[in-house]
Structures are given as structure tokens and as C-alpha cells.
Write a protein that holds these residues in place. Structure first.
Motif, PDB file in Angstrom:
ATOM      1  N   ALA A 498      -6.167  -4.289  -0.852  1.00 32.46           N
ATOM      2  CA  ALA A 498      -5.524  -4.597   0.431  1.00 32.46           C
ATOM      3  C   ALA A 498      -4.257  -3.781   0.621  1.00 32.46           C
ATOM      4  CB  ALA A 498      -5.205  -6.087   0.513  1.00 32.46           C
ATOM      5  N   ARG A 499      -3.485  -3.577  -0.452  1.00 31.16           N
ATOM      6  CA  ARG A 499      -2.270  -2.765  -0.347  1.00 31.16           C
ATOM      7  C   ARG A 499      -2.616  -1.324   0.025  1.00 31.16           C
ATOM      8  NH1 ARG A 499      -0.609  -6.017  -4.838  1.00 31.16           N
ATOM      9  NH2 ARG A 499      -1.077  -4.455  -6.434  1.00 31.16           N
ATOM     10  N   ILE A 500      -3.695  -0.814  -0.540  1.00 30.30           N
ATOM     11  CA  ILE A 500      -4.107   0.560  -0.250  1.00 30.30           C
ATOM     12  C   ILE A 500      -4.485   0.707   1.219  1.00 30.30           C
ATOM     13  CG2 ILE A 500      -5.836   2.340  -0.768  1.00 30.30           C
ATOM     14  CD1 ILE A 500      -6.032   1.023  -3.607  1.00 30.30           C
ATOM     15  N   VAL A 501      -5.333  -0.200   1.708  1.00 28.09           N
ATOM     16  CA  VAL A 501      -5.766  -0.154   3.110  1.00 28.09           C
ATOM     17  C   VAL A 501      -4.564  -0.296   4.046  1.00 28.09           C
ATOM     18  CG1 VAL A 501      -7.150  -1.319   4.871  1.00 28.09           C
ATOM     19  CG2 VAL A 501      -8.087  -0.990   2.571  1.00 28.09           C
ATOM     20  N   THR A 502      -3.636  -1.171   3.696  1.00 30.92           N
ATOM     21  CA  THR A 502      -2.455  -1.388   4.527  1.00 30.92           C
ATOM     22  C   THR A 502      -1.587  -0.136   4.605  1.00 30.92           C
ATOM     23  OG1 THR A 502      -2.407  -3.759   4.062  1.00 30.92           O
ATOM     24  CG2 THR A 502      -0.344  -2.749   4.770  1.00 30.92           C
ATOM     25  N   LEU A 503      -1.381   0.534   3.486  1.00 29.89           N
ATOM     26  CA  LEU A 503      -0.564   1.754   3.489  1.00 29.89           C
ATOM     27  C   LEU A 503      -1.223   2.855   4.314  1.00 29.89           C
ATOM     28  CD1 LEU A 503       0.793   2.025  -0.173  1.00 29.89           C
ATOM     29  CD2 LEU A 503       2.023   1.340   1.882  1.00 29.89           C
ATOM     30  N   GLU A 504      -2.543   2.979   4.205  1.00 30.00           N
ATOM     31  CA  GLU A 504      -3.246   3.969   5.031  1.00 30.00           C
ATOM     32  C   GLU A 504      -3.040   3.677   6.517  1.00 30.00           C
ATOM     33  OE1 GLU A 504      -7.064   4.836   2.058  1.00 30.00           O
ATOM     34  OE2 GLU A 504      -7.216   3.349   3.656  1.00 30.00           O
ATOM     35  N   ARG A 505      -3.241   2.414   6.897  1.00 26.66           N
ATOM     36  CA  ARG A 505      -3.108   2.055   8.300  1.00 26.66           C
ATOM     37  C   ARG A 505      -1.668   2.264   8.770  1.00 26.66           C
ATOM     38  NH1 ARG A 505      -5.875   0.273  13.139  1.00 26.66           N
ATOM     39  NH2 ARG A 505      -7.659   0.428  11.744  1.00 26.66           N
ATOM     40  N   HIS A 506      -0.681   1.886   7.950  1.00 25.32           N
ATOM     41  CA  HIS A 506       0.715   2.041   8.357  1.00 25.32           C
ATOM     42  C   HIS A 506       1.054   3.511   8.559  1.00 25.32           C
ATOM     43  CE1 HIS A 506       5.131   2.406   7.604  1.00 25.32           C
ATOM     44  NE2 HIS A 506       5.146   1.413   8.454  1.00 25.32           N
ATOM     45  N   PHE A 507       0.620   4.368   7.640  1.00 27.97           N
ATOM     46  CA  PHE A 507       0.861   5.803   7.794  1.00 27.97           C
ATOM     47  C   PHE A 507       0.264   6.290   9.108  1.00 27.97           C
ATOM     48  CE2 PHE A 507       0.444  10.301   7.273  1.00 27.97           C
ATOM     49  CZ  PHE A 507       1.435  10.694   6.379  1.00 27.97           C
ATOM     50  N   ASN A 508      -0.962   5.893   9.371  1.00 29.30           N
ATOM     51  CA  ASN A 508      -1.632   6.340  10.592  1.00 29.30           C
ATOM     52  C   ASN A 508      -1.001   5.731  11.843  1.00 29.30           C
ATOM     53  OD1 ASN A 508      -3.246   7.797   8.889  1.00 29.30           O
ATOM     54  ND2 ASN A 508      -5.049   6.486   9.115  1.00 29.30           N
ATOM     55  N   ASN A 509      -0.510   4.493  11.739  1.00 26.34           N
ATOM     56  CA  ASN A 509       0.251   3.909  12.852  1.00 26.34           C
ATOM     57  C   ASN A 509       1.426   4.803  13.211  1.00 26.34           C
ATOM     58  OD1 ASN A 509      -0.039   0.430  11.741  1.00 26.34           O
ATOM     59  ND2 ASN A 509      -1.361   1.604  13.095  1.00 26.34           N
ATOM     60  N   ARG A 510       2.122   5.292  12.184  1.00 24.25           N
ATOM     61  CA  ARG A 510       3.287   6.124  12.424  1.00 24.25           C
ATOM     62  C   ARG A 510       2.906   7.467  13.030  1.00 24.25           C
ATOM     63  NH1 ARG A 510       8.007   4.308   9.794  1.00 24.25           N
ATOM     64  NH2 ARG A 510       8.985   6.025  10.945  1.00 24.25           N
ATOM     65  N   ARG A 511       1.624   7.808  12.967  1.00 24.61           N
ATOM     66  CA  ARG A 511       1.114   9.020  13.612  1.00 24.61           C
ATOM     67  C   ARG A 511       0.484   8.722  14.968  1.00 24.61           C
ATOM     68  NH1 ARG A 511       1.047  13.556  10.663  1.00 24.61           N
ATOM     69  NH2 ARG A 511      -0.767  14.502  11.688  1.00 24.61           N
ATOM     70  N   ASP A 548       7.040  -6.366   8.523  1.00 21.73           N
ATOM     71  CA  ASP A 548       7.106  -7.173   7.300  1.00 21.73           C
ATOM     72  C   ASP A 548       5.754  -7.241   6.597  1.00 21.73           C
ATOM     73  OD1 ASP A 548       5.697  -8.717   9.058  1.00 21.73           O
ATOM     74  OD2 ASP A 548       6.920 -10.524   8.821  1.00 21.73           O
ATOM     75  N   GLY A 549       4.823  -6.350   6.986  1.00 21.31           N
ATOM     76  CA  GLY A 549       3.484  -6.389   6.414  1.00 21.31           C
ATOM     77  C   GLY A 549       3.216  -5.363   5.342  1.00 21.31           C
ATOM     78  N   LEU A 550       4.219  -4.559   5.008  1.00 23.07           N
ATOM     79  CA  LEU A 550       4.035  -3.545   3.971  1.00 23.07           C
ATOM     80  C   LEU A 550       4.092  -4.172   2.583  1.00 23.07           C
ATOM     81  CD1 LEU A 550       6.092  -0.553   5.372  1.00 23.07           C
ATOM     82  CD2 LEU A 550       3.656  -0.567   4.864  1.00 23.07           C
ATOM     83  N   PRO A 551       3.461  -3.538   1.587  1.00 20.88           N
ATOM     84  CA  PRO A 551       3.545  -4.050   0.219  1.00 20.88           C
ATOM     85  C   PRO A 551       4.990  -4.204  -0.244  1.00 20.88           C
ATOM     86  CG  PRO A 551       1.854  -2.365   0.369  1.00 20.88           C
ATOM     87  CD  PRO A 551       2.575  -2.365   1.691  1.00 20.88           C
ATOM     88  N   ALA A 552       5.227  -5.186  -1.096  1.00 23.83           N
ATOM     89  CA  ALA A 552       6.582  -5.532  -1.509  1.00 23.83           C
ATOM     90  C   ALA A 552       7.296  -4.404  -2.249  1.00 23.83           C
ATOM     91  CB  ALA A 552       6.540  -6.775  -2.390  1.00 23.83           C
ATOM     92  N   ASP A 553       6.532  -3.491  -2.886  1.00 32.15           N
ATOM     93  CA  ASP A 553       7.182  -2.429  -3.657  1.00 32.15           C
ATOM     94  C   ASP A 553       7.892  -1.411  -2.766  1.00 32.15           C
ATOM     95  OD1 ASP A 553       4.309  -1.975  -3.153  1.00 32.15           O
ATOM     96  OD2 ASP A 553       4.700   0.025  -3.931  1.00 32.15           O
ATOM     97  N   TYR A 554       7.703  -1.518  -1.452  1.00 31.92           N
ATOM     98  CA  TYR A 554       8.412  -0.613  -0.549  1.00 31.92           C
ATOM     99  C   TYR A 554       9.816  -1.106  -0.221  1.00 31.92           C
ATOM    100  CZ  TYR A 554       5.145   3.044   0.346  1.00 31.92           C
ATOM    101  OH  TYR A 554       4.374   4.159   0.194  1.00 31.92           O
TER     102      TYR A 554
END
Length: 558
Positions: A498-511, A548-554
Motif C-alpha cells: 500500500a505504501r508503494i502504490v500510495t507513493l506512485e500515486r502521490h508522485f503522479n498527482n504532483r505531475r 496526511d496520506g503519505l507513509p509515515a517515513d516521509y
């Protein structure tokens, strides 16, 4: 939790420098493979990067299962911003490079910058060598691999190579390894081409010592002894089933049945198979080395997706013709799915379905960006208007063979996938044909109520890509075995996905990607409502990851 080890090696081809970075904390959270690559890319690639610009990076990584002797583990991952989808994208390849990569001792290797001259980069456990190779400009994949073997004693199993397509920035160019295995979908070969990197090689004797639990032996034994049709026919074994369900894309997606299916199906491929083919350490051996003595055609494959793209979707009913298309794509370094579908779009525009000579000629033109090939090299999303055909793509990526107009959950998966219309992102088709036990299967009709299962499938596939565990292990892996191998509760392992999918989507959101991009070029029941169910399951708002939906390690800076 079982995880990979080793530092990140950054190779800047612009100033030919290297740097090592400790990434133990990232390994602990993301395991390896696609997880580590996605986390690094999200942090180190600018959100507004030009896919062909020097600030884009290609990140390679293996997973901890490279330390095993288990079947289904001879694969690895690479990640970067795709010139086809314009988003963060990971691609996965089999073969034999993964364990040679692990032997360098690095947990991940990223390629940054842009070289003024064509390079081969030799990554070893005792250092990195930059070799200028101007004479290999325009060389095919096999010509480059043969040169490295003859002149440097480097086996094809140690290489990642681009062909002319990558050099010419074809947006669906592959990175090839072991000559015939591809980091295929998404065009990351063109990113290496933009960096002027023709080949990367890996060697060493410094693989990290990672203790793999004993569960590996039972899985390997079952893979070796099981009588599975994929061992004989690979993925093309499903073609007759797809055709019978009226779910085989044909004639550039205008039809869903193909009268000539017997000429390109699993039986047709099996007749041309002349030996077993496998990936590193794998006893399942589902690869397809094929040969036609009469016409002198030899290749590996085609698998189902390619048999669709260059077969039914192009109006071709002779498996040897499809084998030749497959061979040409491997030689030129093209994703054979996108190449076949794009050729099919061109055939539709010319009313030339089944013209094999034109097909093979067009493949070469695409790779070299000559004539019509220069337009087609942009991919269907960018060239369909000029061709006067429909845009059969999602987020820039054209469709795989598993038909979302029949397998509605797979259609939903295509719509929301971060990678576009790619079947491997969730492999949802497997529960709708079905290719799984009856108790795990779903009715292919309808989309509502499937979002939760889709989220689980996406997370599981991301976990496999982090491991790295082949997705064709589905008959041999279950929650208990994941827990035994990775030493963690299954739900916690899915949380890594889930963290992987979320990071991909967030990166693409920013694009600029949002809910408007989660769509299909055709109608299936209740798609919009099912997409809303998917967003609710993910905790996203109209396809966008909340702050507030990004993985906690960020932390707060993300």
C-alpha cells in the motif's frame, strides 16, 4: 521483516562520478525491488522532471529473495519517470541478471545525468568503469551483447542493454537483459537512451548474506514437480479461454473474437517450442524458446500479450509471423505489447490488417524513427488523432490482452492503475477468468463491490515486486507462506504494498494526474461508482492522495 541489504550506488554519467548512500532504513520499510526504487525515486526525482532530461533517474534494485534458491525469484525491478505515461513507473524483468546484480553488493543502483558520449557502465563490487562505445551506436541488442561477451568476457546474463529504439527515444523502448528478457512496459529504455547509456553490466562476489526461511524449499519442490500447463505453453495457454469468452482483442480492439485463433494459440506455440526456458533458480520453467526450422525464425515467445498484439489485434493467424515480430522487438529493444498495438493502430488506419510484410517493416521503422515510424514511436495516445483511429490507452499506456469489456474488474483495474492499462499491476484477470481456485474467484460481470479486492491485489503485486517474487507464483504462495518467508504478519506485508502504490500515486498527482485520468475508452457497468469505492478504500480524494496520506517515513516535509 525480511528485507534487502546494501547501499545505494548513484552513477552520474554526466561527470562520470559515483556516490554511495546508506539506505538501510528504506530497506527496512520497503523490503527491496519496486518498494525501494519507488521510495528513492519519489525522494530524488523532481516532480516536474522531463522524462528525457538529465534529472530523471533510472533506479535498479533486487529483493531479498535473491539470496534464496527458490523458484519464482529470478527477477528484478527498475523505476523512473516514463516517457510513455509521463508518470512514475516501475518495470520488472526476469532472466538471470538479478543474482549478478546482487553480487555487486549494492542494494540499489541509480543512473543519473546525461553523457556526451555513448557509454557502457560496468558496475562491479570493486568499482565502476565508464567505457565509451561509439562504434555500438545503432547496434541491436544481440550485437551489443555479443560485443560485450567477445571483447570483455561479460555474459548476456550480466547485462542491461538498449537497442536502436532506446537510442532513438521511442516512447515504449525496453531495457533488455539476457538478450530476450525485457523491462518492457513504459519506455524506460528511452530514458537510458536520453542519458546516452547503451549498456550497464553487473559483476562481483559480494552478495549480502540474507538468511531465507526453510519455507523456500517446499515452494521450490512444488514448482518443480507440479504439472502446470504454463510449463508447456506459458501465458498463451489462456488464449482459447479468452476467445471463447469473447474477450480476445482483435483488429485493433474493434472485435473480441478471432477466427484464426488456432494458428496463434497455446497449442501453436507449444509445437514450436524446442527446449525448456527459465529464469534464475526457477524450476517452474514457463518460458518459451521457439523455433521454426523452415523459415529460420528463432525467438523466446510469444507470450499471450504479444500473440494478441501482433496476432489477433493485427489480423495475423500464423504463429511464425508473430514469432518474427517478437524477435524483431527483442532485437531493436521495443516493448512488444505496445509495439504490436501501435502497429495494429497503423494497420487499422491503412485498412491493412494481416499484411505481415508491412508489420515487420513498420517495427524496424519505429525503432529507427524512419518515415511513419517517427509518428508511431510516440505511442497510441500521442498519434491516434493523426492516424484517425480511437485512442485505446489509459494514462498513455495501451491495453493488454485481458479484455476489460468482458472482465469488468480488470477493466476497473485498468482505469485506476498508476501505470495505465497494464494487466500486471493487479493481475485482476486471474480471479475473473478464473485462474484461481473457485473459492477465490469472482464473477467477471460487474464492477461494484470489487474495489476492496482490487486494492488487496494491487498491494500484493507491489509486495511481490518488492520481494522480488514472480507473479506466476500465485498457485504456490498464500498468506501463511508469505508470513513464513518474510517474517511478518500478512496484513503488515500488504501495508508495504500500500505504501508503494500510495507513493506512485502521490508522485503522479504532483505531475497533474487526478480522478479525471482514471477512466476508460469504453463503457462497463457502474464504473464511476466503482472508482469512488476504490478511492474510499485507498483513502484518496478524487484520485488524489491527501497531504496526511503519505507513509509515515516521509514526515512533515513530504
Amino acid at each position: 521483516m525480511l528485507h534487502n541489504r546494501g547501499p545505494l550506488l548513484t552513477v552520474d554519467v554526466g561527470d562520470q562520478s559515483t556516490e554511495e548512500t546508506d539506505i538501510d532504513g528504506i530497506h527496512e520499510r520497503y523490503i527491496g525491488g519496486r518498494g525501494v526504487c519507488t521510495r528513492l525515486a519519489h525522494e530524488r526525482i523532481p516532480f516536474d522532471v522531463d522524462p528525457f532530461g538529465p534529472e530523471n533517474r533510472i533506479v535498479f534494485a533486487t529483493g531479498p529473495m535473491q539470496a534464496s534458491t527458490m523458484s519464482f525469484t529470478g527477477r528484478m525491478n527498475c523505476t523512473g519517470v516514463s516517457p510513455l505515461t509521463d508518470g512514475l513507473l516501475s518495470s520488472n524483468a526476469g532472466g538471470f541478471m538479478s543474482r549478478n546484480f546482487a553480487a555487486t553488493g549494492y542494494g540499489a543502483v541509480e543512473i543519473a545525468g546525461e553523457s556526451d558520449e555513448l557509454l557502457a557502465i560496468h558496475v562491479r563490487d570493486d568499482g565502476v568503469e565508464f567505457e565509451a562505445i561509439p562504434d555500438l551506436a545503432g547496434a541491436t541488442v544481440s550485437e551489443t551483447a555479443d560485443h560485450l561477451e567477445e571483447e570483455r568476457g561479460i555474459s548476456p546474463d550480466q547485462t542491461a542493454i538498449i537497442g536502436p529504439a532506446g537510442e532513438n527515444r521511442v516512447r515504449f523502448a525496453s531495457i533488455m537483459t539476457t538478450k530476450e528478457r525485457a523491462f518492457g512496459r513504459g519506455g524506460l529504455g528511452a530514458v537510458l537512451g536520453a542519458k546516452n547509456v547503451k549498456a550497464i553490466t553487473f559483476d562481483g562476489d559480494s552478495a549480502p548474506e540474507i538468511e531465507i526461511p526453510a519455507a523456500q524449499s517446499e515452494i521450490h519442490r512444488e514448482a518443480a514437480t507440479d504439472d502446470n500447463i504454463m510449463k508447456r505453453q506459458g501465458t498463451v495457454a489462456v488464449m482459447d479461454l479468452a476467445n471463447a469468452m469473447e474477450g480476445l482483442p482483435s483488429y485493433y480492439f474493434s472485435e473480441r473474437e478471432f477466427a484464426g485463433v488456432e494458428g496463434i494459440n497455446g497449442d501453436a506455440v507449444e509445437k514450436k517450442k524446442y527446449k525448456k526456458g527459465t529464469c534464475s533458480a526457477c524450476a517452474f520453467a514457463c518460458k518459451l524458446p521457439t523455433r521454426d526450422e523452415e523459415r529460420g525464425v528463432e525467438t523466446e515467445g510469444p507470450e499471450f500479450e504479444v500473440a494478441m498484439a501482433f496476432g489477433s489485434n493485427s489480423g495475423v493467424d500464423d504463429i511464425v509471423d508473430v514469432m518474427e515480430s517478437n524477435r524483431l522487438c527483442d532485437e531493436y529493444g521495443l516493448d512488444a505489447i505496445s509495439a504490436g498495438n501501435t502497429v495494429a493502430a497503423y494497420l487499422a488506419s491503412e485498412d491493412a490488417f494481416g499484411d505481415v510484410e508491412l508489420i515487420h517493416e513498420t517495427v524496424e521503422r519505429i525503432a529507427r524513427r524512419e518515415g511513419i515510424g517517427d509518428l508511431l514511436a510516440e505511442g497510441i495516445d500521442r498519434c491516434h488523432d493523426e492516424l484517425g483511429v480511437e485512442n485505446w490507452s489509459v494514462k498513455g499506456m495501451d491495453f493488454a490482452a485481458h479484455e476489460g469489456r468482458v472482465l469488468h474488474g480488470q477493466g476497473l483495474s485498468y482505469a485506476v492503475s498508476n501505470r495505465g492499462a497494464d494487466h500486471m499491476y493487479a493481475t485482476f484477470y486471474s480471479v475473473e477468468y478464473p485462474l484461481v481456485p473457485e473459492e477465490d474467484a469472482l464473477d467477471p460481470e460487474g464492477t461494484l463491490g470489487k474495489a476492496g479486492r482490487l486494492v488487496e491485489r494491487e498491494n500484493l503485486m507491489a509486495l511481490n515486486d518488492a520481494g522480488v517474487v514472480c507473479k506466476f507464483s500465485r498457485d504456490y504462495m498464500n498468506p501463511e507462506r508469505y508470513e513464513a518467508l518474510f517474517g511478518e504478519d500478512f496484513d503488515d506485508l500488504l501495508a508495504v504494498g500500500a505504501r508503494i502504490v500510495t507513493l506512485e500515486r502521490h508522485f503522479n498527482n504532483r505531475r497533474g494526474v487526478d480522478g479525471e485520468d482514471d477512466t476508460l475508452p469504453y463503457d462497463i457497468p457502474d464504473l464511476e461508482a466503482a472508482i469512488d469505492e476504490y478511492y474510499d478504500a485507498r483513502g484518496w480524494e478524487d484520485g488524489v492522495v491527501p497531504e496526511d496520506g503519505l507513509p509515515a517515513d516521509y514526515g512533515a516535509e513530504a
